[in-house]
Design a protein around this motif. Structure first.
Motif, PDB file in Angstrom:
ATOM      1  N   GLU A  50       7.444  33.426 -66.302  1.00  0.00           N
ATOM      2  CA  GLU A  50       7.349  32.233 -67.141  1.00  0.00           C
ATOM      3  C   GLU A  50       6.313  32.386 -68.250  1.00  0.00           C
ATOM      4  OE1 GLU A  50       8.530  29.221 -67.733  1.00  0.00           O
ATOM      5  OE2 GLU A  50      10.193  29.343 -66.338  1.00  0.00           O
ATOM      6  N   PHE A  51       5.369  33.309 -68.057  1.00  0.00           N
ATOM      7  CA  PHE A  51       4.220  33.399 -68.969  1.00  0.00           C
ATOM      8  C   PHE A  51       4.337  34.668 -69.816  1.00  0.00           C
ATOM      9  CE2 PHE A  51       2.878  31.004 -65.221  1.00  0.00           C
ATOM     10  CZ  PHE A  51       2.430  29.834 -65.811  1.00  0.00           C
ATOM     11  N   LEU A  52       4.832  34.497 -71.027  1.00  0.00           N
ATOM     12  CA  LEU A  52       5.120  35.639 -71.882  1.00  0.00           C
ATOM     13  C   LEU A  52       3.872  36.457 -72.182  1.00  0.00           C
ATOM     14  CD1 LEU A  52       7.631  34.029 -74.405  1.00  0.00           C
ATOM     15  CD2 LEU A  52       8.096  35.159 -72.209  1.00  0.00           C
ATOM     16  N   VAL A  53       2.720  35.806 -72.256  1.00  0.00           N
ATOM     17  CA  VAL A  53       1.483  36.501 -72.596  1.00  0.00           C
ATOM     18  C   VAL A  53       1.158  37.595 -71.578  1.00  0.00           C
ATOM     19  CG1 VAL A  53      -0.033  34.881 -71.365  1.00  0.00           C
ATOM     20  CG2 VAL A  53      -0.910  36.163 -73.330  1.00  0.00           C
ATOM     21  N   LEU A  54       1.611  37.416 -70.332  1.00  0.00           N
ATOM     22  CA  LEU A  54       1.301  38.404 -69.296  1.00  0.00           C
ATOM     23  C   LEU A  54       2.064  39.707 -69.495  1.00  0.00           C
ATOM     24  CD1 LEU A  54       1.225  36.089 -66.150  1.00  0.00           C
ATOM     25  CD2 LEU A  54      -0.697  36.887 -67.540  1.00  0.00           C
ATOM     26  N   GLY A  55       3.079  39.690 -70.338  1.00  0.00           N
ATOM     27  CA  GLY A  55       3.786  40.925 -70.646  1.00  0.00           C
ATOM     28  C   GLY A  55       2.977  41.861 -71.521  1.00  0.00           C
ATOM     29  N   ARG A  56       1.954  41.330 -72.204  1.00  0.00           N
ATOM     30  CA  ARG A  56       1.130  42.149 -73.089  1.00  0.00           C
ATOM     31  C   ARG A  56      -0.321  42.237 -72.650  1.00  0.00           C
ATOM     32  NH1 ARG A  56      -0.230  40.944 -77.730  1.00  0.00           N
ATOM     33  NH2 ARG A  56      -0.130  38.675 -77.562  1.00  0.00           N
ATOM     34  N   LEU A  57      -0.827  41.167 -72.047  1.00  0.00           N
ATOM     35  CA  LEU A  57      -2.267  41.062 -71.825  1.00  0.00           C
ATOM     36  C   LEU A  57      -2.591  40.718 -70.380  1.00  0.00           C
ATOM     37  CD1 LEU A  57      -2.973  38.810 -74.944  1.00  0.00           C
ATOM     38  CD2 LEU A  57      -3.430  41.271 -74.801  1.00  0.00           C
ATOM     39  N   ALA A  58      -3.768  41.109 -69.959  1.00  0.00           N
ATOM     40  CA  ALA A  58      -4.329  40.622 -68.701  1.00  0.00           C
ATOM     41  C   ALA A  58      -5.058  39.331 -69.053  1.00  0.00           C
ATOM     42  CB  ALA A  58      -5.279  41.649 -68.098  1.00  0.00           C
ATOM     43  N   TYR A  59      -4.384  38.210 -68.850  1.00  0.00           N
ATOM     44  CA  TYR A  59      -4.905  36.911 -69.284  1.00  0.00           C
ATOM     45  C   TYR A  59      -5.678  36.281 -68.137  1.00  0.00           C
ATOM     46  CZ  TYR A  59      -5.188  32.523 -71.801  1.00  0.00           C
ATOM     47  OH  TYR A  59      -5.657  31.424 -72.464  1.00  0.00           O
ATOM     48  N   LEU A  60      -6.997  36.231 -68.283  1.00  0.00           N
ATOM     49  CA  LEU A  60      -7.899  35.719 -67.252  1.00  0.00           C
ATOM     50  C   LEU A  60      -8.790  34.632 -67.849  1.00  0.00           C
ATOM     51  CD1 LEU A  60      -8.805  39.263 -65.879  1.00  0.00           C
ATOM     52  CD2 LEU A  60      -7.453  37.553 -64.641  1.00  0.00           C
ATOM     53  N   ASN A  61      -8.139  33.655 -68.497  1.00  0.00           N
ATOM     54  CA  ASN A  61      -8.889  32.678 -69.278  1.00  0.00           C
ATOM     55  C   ASN A  61      -8.392  31.248 -69.081  1.00  0.00           C
ATOM     56  OD1 ASN A  61     -11.047  32.205 -71.115  1.00  0.00           O
ATOM     57  ND2 ASN A  61      -9.565  31.906 -72.762  1.00  0.00           N
ATOM     58  N   ALA A  62      -7.787  30.953 -67.934  1.00  0.00           N
ATOM     59  CA  ALA A  62      -7.274  29.605 -67.706  1.00  0.00           C
ATOM     60  C   ALA A  62      -8.389  28.572 -67.625  1.00  0.00           C
ATOM     61  CB  ALA A  62      -6.436  29.563 -66.429  1.00  0.00           C
TER      62      ALA A  62
ATOM     63  N   LEU B 162       0.620  29.408 -71.394  1.00  0.00           N
ATOM     64  CA  LEU B 162       1.665  28.406 -71.605  1.00  0.00           C
ATOM     65  C   LEU B 162       3.003  28.953 -71.114  1.00  0.00           C
ATOM     66  CD1 LEU B 162       1.796  25.564 -72.895  1.00  0.00           C
ATOM     67  CD2 LEU B 162       2.555  26.679 -74.998  1.00  0.00           C
ATOM     68  N   PRO B 163       3.655  28.285 -70.159  1.00  0.00           N
ATOM     69  CA  PRO B 163       4.936  28.797 -69.667  1.00  0.00           C
ATOM     70  C   PRO B 163       6.069  28.590 -70.666  1.00  0.00           C
ATOM     71  CG  PRO B 163       4.345  26.771 -68.512  1.00  0.00           C
ATOM     72  CD  PRO B 163       3.198  27.109 -69.410  1.00  0.00           C
ATOM     73  N   ALA B 164       7.064  29.465 -70.583  1.00  0.00           N
ATOM     74  CA  ALA B 164       8.196  29.394 -71.505  1.00  0.00           C
ATOM     75  C   ALA B 164       8.924  28.067 -71.380  1.00  0.00           C
ATOM     76  CB  ALA B 164       9.145  30.561 -71.236  1.00  0.00           C
ATOM     77  N   ALA B 165       9.006  27.537 -70.156  1.00  0.00           N
ATOM     78  CA  ALA B 165       9.691  26.257 -69.959  1.00  0.00           C
ATOM     79  C   ALA B 165       9.018  25.145 -70.739  1.00  0.00           C
ATOM     80  CB  ALA B 165       9.729  25.912 -68.469  1.00  0.00           C
ATOM     81  N   ALA B 166       7.693  25.193 -70.854  1.00  0.00           N
ATOM     82  CA  ALA B 166       6.952  24.173 -71.584  1.00  0.00           C
ATOM     83  C   ALA B 166       7.218  24.276 -73.087  1.00  0.00           C
ATOM     84  CB  ALA B 166       5.465  24.302 -71.302  1.00  0.00           C
ATOM     85  N   VAL B 167       7.294  25.495 -73.586  1.00  0.00           N
ATOM     86  CA  VAL B 167       7.588  25.707 -75.005  1.00  0.00           C
ATOM     87  C   VAL B 167       8.977  25.156 -75.341  1.00  0.00           C
ATOM     88  CG1 VAL B 167       7.879  27.444 -76.816  1.00  0.00           C
ATOM     89  CG2 VAL B 167       6.082  27.724 -75.087  1.00  0.00           C
ATOM     90  N   ARG B 168       9.936  25.434 -74.452  1.00  0.00           N
ATOM     91  CA  ARG B 168      11.295  24.936 -74.672  1.00  0.00           C
ATOM     92  C   ARG B 168      11.332  23.411 -74.655  1.00  0.00           C
ATOM     93  NH1 ARG B 168      12.549  29.117 -71.016  1.00  0.00           N
ATOM     94  NH2 ARG B 168      12.818  27.603 -69.332  1.00  0.00           N
ATOM     95  N   ALA B 169      10.642  22.810 -73.719  1.00  0.00           N
ATOM     96  CA  ALA B 169      10.663  21.355 -73.593  1.00  0.00           C
ATOM     97  C   ALA B 169      10.095  20.691 -74.837  1.00  0.00           C
ATOM     98  CB  ALA B 169       9.877  20.935 -72.355  1.00  0.00           C
ATOM     99  N   ALA B 170       8.994  21.233 -75.369  1.00  0.00           N
ATOM    100  CA  ALA B 170       8.404  20.662 -76.582  1.00  0.00           C
ATOM    101  C   ALA B 170       9.353  20.812 -77.761  1.00  0.00           C
ATOM    102  CB  ALA B 170       7.073  21.339 -76.873  1.00  0.00           C
TER     103      ALA B 170
END
Length: 359
Positions: free
Chosen positions: A9-21, A27-35
């Motif tokens: 769901e989290f596209l950023v994890l395909g490129r980065l080690a995201y440790l900043n929540a 932001l999940p893809a489902a949330a982007v679509r809903a907006a």
């Protein structure tokens, strides 16, 4: 929990080690679509009666999901734009003044400190600090409110359970709590709990929540009034507030913002809150052990999802990690970098951080 599906769901994890929540969650893809769908609906259909009915529907659904994350009833929860807004509403609404004291901890975020500074400067309230682990024992005869973090943003310490037994009302800053660790506001014994939608609930900026007990809400003076928090907005000067926590709602949340926030929290809700919490805290504990094995001192912490560790130059090292595809933050005024570990992370993210720290 299907970790692969959650990570997907989290596209950023395909490129980065995201440790900043702890700052902003991924932001999940489902949330982007809903907006995007809400904005397209507005563009196609305009914004008239049906649009405002849709906003009301979305607000109700988000209120239910946020309430479930806090273990309270929807009627006990207000929708806000951020943690700071909820904190300020409670502190201002109590109308404490000269001779009153607010007890807080020595590791609070500016989002709470700003409201405390205003109470001191504008109303003459005394603000006293104590170490977070000792705050329940520091309550005194003049304490009119205890306001502190549920989970400390600097270190990941957790507020002591003894706060449930103190006499004055307790306001918890839950920015690093809700979505990260199990939260049951009634079991915590707090009177108010302000949380963030954009951090561990992975929603958009400009979302938050405020739980307020019925007893405390009855004490709050609510000066900010408008269409959103009035029960009978068409009654003119005789319009009255809602008789539940909606009286503390933000004045305006857009449909696209609420739809985005709702879709985000449902991704985590569908994964299962217990599994989300257990996985995140387990990975954070694993990171602590790996850092200590490599000689990195870890700040004192509780059973949370934040891991702050020592760095010879936090700002410089943070930038160097970013260049290597690892996103975390430093804590200003301390020697610490802070990793925020979520259920969406995996061992590869931790390994990527550890490798980047040594190269």
């Amino acid at each position: 929990m299907d970790v692969s599906s959650l990570r997907g769901e989290f596209l950023v994890l395909g490129r980065l080690a995201y440790l900043n929540a702890g700052t902003d969650g991924p932001l999940p893809a489902a949330a982007v679509r809903a907006a995007a769908e809400e904005l397209q609906r507005e563009a196609d259909d305009g914004r008239a009666a049906a649009h405002f009915a849709r906003r009301g529907e979305l607000n109700g659904q988000l209120r239910e999901s946020y309430a479930a994350a806090l273990g309270c009833e929807p009627r006990e929860l207000a929708l806000t734009t951020c943690t700071s807004e909820g904190l300020a509403q409670v502190i201002e609404g109590l109308e404490l003044g000269a001779g009153d004291e607010i007890l807080t901890s020595d590791e609070e975020h500016p989002g709470l400190l700003g409201a405390l500074a205003a109470a001191r400067e504008l109303r003459g309230v005394t603000v006293r600090m104590a170490p977070l682990p000792e705050i329940a024992d520091a309550v005194g005869p003049r304490t009119g409110l205890v306001a502190c973090s549920h989970v400390g943003w600097m270190s990941g310490r957790v507020a002591p359970g003894e706060l449930a037994d103190v006499q004055p009302p307790v306001l918890l800053d839950g920015a690093q709590g809700v979505g990260a660790i199990p939260v049951d506001v009634h079991a915590l014994g707090c009177d108010a709990y302000a949380g963030a939608g954009q951090k561990w609930l992975c929603g958009p900026d400009g979302t938050g929540m405020l739980y307020v007990s019925d007893d405390l809400r009855a004490r709050l003076r609510i000066e900010r009034r408008g269409y959103a928090n009035l029960a009978t907005p068409d009654a003119g000067l005789d319009a009255g507030l809602h008789d539940d926590a909606r009286s503390l709602d933000s004045m305006s949340l857009s449909a696209e913002t609420v739809a985005c926030a709702l879709a985000a929290v449902l991704v985590l809700q569908d994964a299962g809150w217990q599994a989300v919490h257990e996985r995140a805290r387990g990975l954070a504990g694993r990171l602590v052990a790996l850092l200590e094995e490599r000689g990195r001192a870890v700040a004192p912490r509780g059973s949370s999802t934040l891991v702050s560790f020592q760095s010879p130059d936090p700002e410089q090292e943070r930038e160097r990690l970013l260049e290597r595809g690892v996103i975390l933050r430093n804590i200003p005024g301390t020697p610490w970098l802070r990793a925020s570990v979520g259920a969406w992370n995996d061992e590869n993210d931790l390994d990527r951080l550890l490798v980047a720290l040594t190269t």
